[in-house]
Design a protein around this motif. Sequence first.
Motif, short mmCIF file in Angstrom:
data_model
loop_
_atom_site.label_atom_id
_atom_site.label_comp_id
_atom_site.label_asym_id
_atom_site.label_seq_id
_atom_site.Cartn_x
_atom_site.Cartn_y
_atom_site.Cartn_z
N ALA A 92 0.91 5.35 8.31
CA ALA A 92 1.60 4.77 9.47
C ALA A 92 2.23 5.85 10.33
O ALA A 92 2.18 5.77 11.57
N GLN A 93 2.81 6.87 9.70
CA GLN A 93 3.41 7.95 10.48
C GLN A 93 2.37 8.62 11.37
O GLN A 93 2.63 8.89 12.55
N HIS A 130 15.16 6.73 2.89
CA HIS A 130 13.72 6.68 2.69
C HIS A 130 12.98 6.22 3.95
O HIS A 130 11.85 5.78 3.89
N HIS A 131 13.64 6.35 5.10
CA HIS A 131 13.00 5.98 6.36
C HIS A 131 13.10 7.12 7.38
O HIS A 131 14.08 7.85 7.38
N VAL A 137 10.12 3.96 9.73
CA VAL A 137 8.92 3.93 8.90
C VAL A 137 9.25 4.58 7.57
O VAL A 137 10.00 5.56 7.51
N HIS A 138 8.75 4.02 6.50
CA HIS A 138 9.00 4.53 5.15
C HIS A 138 8.43 5.94 5.01
O HIS A 138 7.32 6.21 5.48
N VAL A 139 9.18 6.83 4.35
CA VAL A 139 8.73 8.23 4.23
C VAL A 139 7.42 8.36 3.46
O VAL A 139 6.68 9.32 3.68
N ASP A 140 7.12 7.43 2.58
CA ASP A 140 5.87 7.50 1.82
C ASP A 140 4.68 6.92 2.58
O ASP A 140 3.55 7.00 2.12
N THR A 171 0.81 -1.23 0.00
CA THR A 171 0.00 0.00 0.00
C THR A 171 0.84 1.27 0.00
O THR A 171 0.33 2.33 -0.31
N TYR A 172 2.11 1.19 0.35
CA TYR A 172 2.93 2.40 0.41
C TYR A 172 4.21 2.35 -0.41
O TYR A 172 5.03 3.26 -0.32
N TYR A 173 4.40 1.32 -1.21
CA TYR A 173 5.51 1.28 -2.14
C TYR A 173 4.96 1.47 -3.55
O TYR A 173 4.48 0.52 -4.17
#
Length: 158
Positions: A124-125, A146-147, A117-120, A23-25
């Motif tokens: 989640a953030q 990217h985290h 957590v992935h920046v995109d 969902t986020y990649y």
Amino acid sequence: MIRAALPEEAAAVTELHLRARSTYYPDGLPDADRDWVASWRSAIERPDSQVLCVVERDDIIGVASFRTAEGAPADTVKLFQFHVDPDRWRARIGTDLHAACVERWRADGRLAATLDVHVDNRRAQAFYRRLGWVPDPENPPAEGDHHLFLRYGVGATE
């Protein structure tokens, strides 16, 4: 029900993991050639690791994996994976799973937790911010990384 994952559930955990991460990649999942079932089975069986899962009607709908990271203080745990079935977002499953993690960390005498957590992954953030996670002052992101690195104060055991 939230309980420890079993080695024979590694395939079901992997399926959930891949669905949630996709969902986020935007360009597809990294490590596509990795044997994720073997990786999850290893995490479940690893003596210094804990994998909790949320089970509803025999389906795994949430999973969290954590342990002390190499080189980290013994009172700090790293949350390596935390996933909820995307079809079940906003149903308090993640909040309940997080509470179970914190309960386990306190029982184990942990004072802090970290994660990246992935920046995109803005969803989640926001989730982690709502639960009290803050940027980790000891791990600012490097340029081009990217985290984002977050820290959570577990607090003393009661």
